[in-house]
Write a protein that holds these residues in place. Structure first.
Motif, short mmCIF file in Angstrom:
data_model
loop_
_atom_site.label_atom_id
_atom_site.label_comp_id
_atom_site.label_asym_id
_atom_site.label_seq_id
_atom_site.Cartn_x
_atom_site.Cartn_y
_atom_site.Cartn_z
N PHE A 105 0.84 -1.20 0.00
CA PHE A 105 0.00 0.00 0.00
C PHE A 105 0.88 1.25 0.00
O PHE A 105 0.63 2.23 -0.71
CB PHE A 105 -0.92 -0.03 1.23
N PHE A 108 2.27 1.93 -3.36
CA PHE A 108 1.24 2.53 -4.22
C PHE A 108 1.11 4.01 -3.94
O PHE A 108 1.09 4.83 -4.86
CB PHE A 108 -0.10 1.81 -3.97
N ILE B 96 -3.77 -10.12 -2.84
CA ILE B 96 -3.48 -9.93 -4.26
C ILE B 96 -3.69 -11.28 -4.92
O ILE B 96 -3.03 -12.26 -4.57
CB ILE B 96 -2.03 -9.46 -4.47
N ARG B 106 -6.40 -6.44 -6.40
CA ARG B 106 -6.32 -6.39 -4.94
C ARG B 106 -7.73 -6.46 -4.40
O ARG B 106 -8.60 -5.70 -4.80
CB ARG B 106 -5.65 -5.10 -4.51
N SER B 143 -0.17 -6.67 4.20
CA SER B 143 -0.39 -6.36 5.61
C SER B 143 -1.44 -5.27 5.79
O SER B 143 -1.66 -4.81 6.90
CB SER B 143 0.92 -5.96 6.26
N THR B 144 -2.07 -4.86 4.69
CA THR B 144 -3.11 -3.83 4.78
C THR B 144 -4.42 -4.48 5.18
O THR B 144 -4.82 -5.49 4.60
CB THR B 144 -3.30 -3.15 3.41
N VAL B 209 -10.42 5.39 4.64
CA VAL B 209 -8.95 5.41 4.60
C VAL B 209 -8.53 6.13 3.32
O VAL B 209 -9.00 5.80 2.24
CB VAL B 209 -8.39 3.97 4.57
N PRO B 210 -7.63 7.14 3.43
CA PRO B 210 -7.25 7.87 2.23
C PRO B 210 -6.51 6.98 1.24
O PRO B 210 -5.67 6.17 1.63
CB PRO B 210 -6.34 8.98 2.76
N GLU B 211 -6.86 7.12 -0.03
CA GLU B 211 -6.19 6.44 -1.14
C GLU B 211 -6.42 4.94 -1.18
O GLU B 211 -5.91 4.27 -2.08
CB GLU B 211 -4.68 6.71 -1.14
N LEU B 212 -7.16 4.38 -0.26
CA LEU B 212 -7.36 2.93 -0.27
C LEU B 212 -8.23 2.52 -1.44
O LEU B 212 -8.03 1.46 -2.05
CB LEU B 212 -8.00 2.48 1.05
N ALA B 214 -8.43 3.90 -4.45
CA ALA B 214 -7.63 3.87 -5.68
C ALA B 214 -6.69 2.67 -5.65
O ALA B 214 -6.42 2.04 -6.69
CB ALA B 214 -6.84 5.17 -5.80
N TYR B 215 -6.20 2.33 -4.45
CA TYR B 215 -5.29 1.20 -4.30
C TYR B 215 -5.99 -0.09 -4.72
O TYR B 215 -5.43 -0.91 -5.44
CB TYR B 215 -4.84 1.14 -2.85
N PHE B 220 -1.96 -5.05 -9.31
CA PHE B 220 -0.57 -5.19 -8.90
C PHE B 220 0.24 -5.72 -10.07
O PHE B 220 -0.21 -6.59 -10.80
CB PHE B 220 -0.47 -6.16 -7.72
N LEU B 231 10.52 -8.19 -1.26
CA LEU B 231 9.44 -7.22 -1.04
C LEU B 231 8.73 -7.52 0.26
O LEU B 231 8.51 -8.67 0.61
CB LEU B 231 8.43 -7.28 -2.17
N VAL B 232 8.35 -6.44 0.95
CA VAL B 232 7.48 -6.60 2.11
C VAL B 232 6.07 -6.33 1.61
O VAL B 232 5.80 -5.27 1.07
CB VAL B 232 7.86 -5.58 3.20
N PHE B 233 5.17 -7.30 1.74
CA PHE B 233 3.81 -7.05 1.32
C PHE B 233 2.97 -6.57 2.49
O PHE B 233 1.91 -6.12 2.33
CB PHE B 233 3.20 -8.33 0.73
#
Lengths: 139, 233
Positions: A105, A108, B96, B106, B143-144, B209-212, B214-215, B220, B231-233
């Motif tokens: 996140f 992004f 993902i 996502r 982790s989101t 949550v801001p930008e979530l 669009a995320y 991905f 990478l840390v996910f």
């Protein structure tokens, strides 16, 4: 091209290999041609090969093999932590660590912010061009 | 009186070494209170007459034996459990999807179904992924987390997602040469309503949550220099 960073008692070095990779240590004594006795506030004093150390510009004022308390005191006086974190090398490492710990996140959000910056710069450039044109036509 | 819960029979003779108890025979006689039982029964150890034998019904020998010995399969009492859910996947985790029609999307995880598959939703309005089942193996957990406390997904189970069996119609000669009339299976209105109700609460939580949003709408993809194992996910 003389050398600038010497191995001496009190030289602060960065460990670049092994269990303590990435931590700052102070050279507290020299064992022989290859090994130094090395110490840090949060580790047990140990021998380390010079090949595992990258010397930094920071040096603290200590006598040979000081007690742990004296070492910590000297590091505080010389303000090693802040000097390191403000140096360009130290700052680079901090940025690297931050980048590696970014969440999917976060990556992004970073990408979106970068695109916004570029767009903003483009728009500002276009606006400046328009203004210059108008000024020229008015003059 | 409530039935007494039976405690396991413990030996009153602690073991010193394997095979050797602390107390002698005479001491144990005293410890077990056999003297008291005898005293209660007038100096003799109480004897109970054997219970009258219940005569078993006589089994007649069978009149028929099969010619060949048929081996019976071994009894199997195994009860399959749903796949162990990874510790990183909890209700509300953003996942993902790695394969299939929605690869790279996502998606929000809702719950694990009895079959082991994960129940997942886009939400549909955000990225076009409906309420769907997904295998844990084809998913990366980030982790989101999204707040799913307001979402009820109790009514969804594996039966909800099974395909309805279409009866095959026998084609007559005439129909063979006709252009194949495909009966389009329309999604029943009930399923659309289910999707809307689940997504309504979710989308409110996501917009908090801001930008979530669009995320979740973005896919991905691996770019140059990205190393998945680092990478840390």
């Amino acid at each position: 091209m003389p050398f600038k960073r010497y191995v001496e008692i009190g030289r602060v070095a960065l460990v670049n290999y092994g269990k303590d990779y990435g931590s700052l240590v102070v050279i507290v004594d020299v064992v022989d041609q290859n090994m130094a006795l090395v110490d840090a506030p949060d580790m047990v004093r140990a021998k380390m090969n010079f090949k595992r150390l990258s010397l930094t510009d920071i040096k603290i004022d200590i006598k040979r093999t000081p007690k742990k308390k004296a070492l910590i005191e000297a590091m505080k006086v010389a303000d090693v932590k802040n000097k390191w974190e403000n140096s360009s090398w130290g700052r680079k490492l901090i940025v690297q660590k931050k980048r590696a710990s970014l969440n999917d996140f976060d990556r992004f959000k970073l990408m979106v912010a970068k695109i916004k910056l570029v767009l903003h710069a483009q728009r500002a450039g276009a606006a400046r061009q328009e203004l210059a044109k108008l000024k020229n036509s008015a003059a | 009186m409530a039935p007494k819960t039976k405690t396991a029979r413990v030996s009153r003779n602690p073991e010193l070494v394997r095979g050797i108890g602390k107390y002698s025979r005479s001491k144990m006689y005293h410890k077990r209170g056999l003297w008291a039982i005898k005293a209660k029964n007038g100096g003799v150890f109480p004897r109970h007459d054997p219970k009258p034998k219940v005569s078993e019904p006589v089994e007649k020998p069978s009149k028929f034996y099969p010619a060949d010995d048929v081996k019976k399969p071994l009894v199997n009492k195994r009860k399959p459990k749903p796949t162990k859910l990874r510790a990183s996947i909890t209700p509300g985790t953003v996942l993902i999807i790695l394969a299939g029609r929605f690869k790279g999307k996502r998606v929000v995880f809702l719950k694990q179904l009895q079959s082991g598959l994960l129940l997942v939703t886009g939400p549909f309005k955000i990225n076009g992924v409906p309420l769907r089942r997904v295998n844990q193996a084809y998913v990366v957990a980030t982790s989101t987390k999204v707040d799913v406390s307001a979402v009820t997904c109790e009514k969804f189970d594996d039966k909800y997602f099974t395909k309805e069996s279409v009866k095959k119609k026998k084609k007559t000669e005439g129909e063979f040469f006709e252009a194949e009339k495909e009966e389009k299976s329309v999604l029943p209105q009930e399923k659309k309503d289910d999707q809307k109700s689940v997504d309504a609460a979710l989308i409110m939580a996501i917009e908090g949550v801001p930008e979530l949003k669009a995320y979740l709408a973005a896919r991905f993809s691996l770019k140059a220099g990205m190393k998945p194992h680092e990478l840390v996910f």
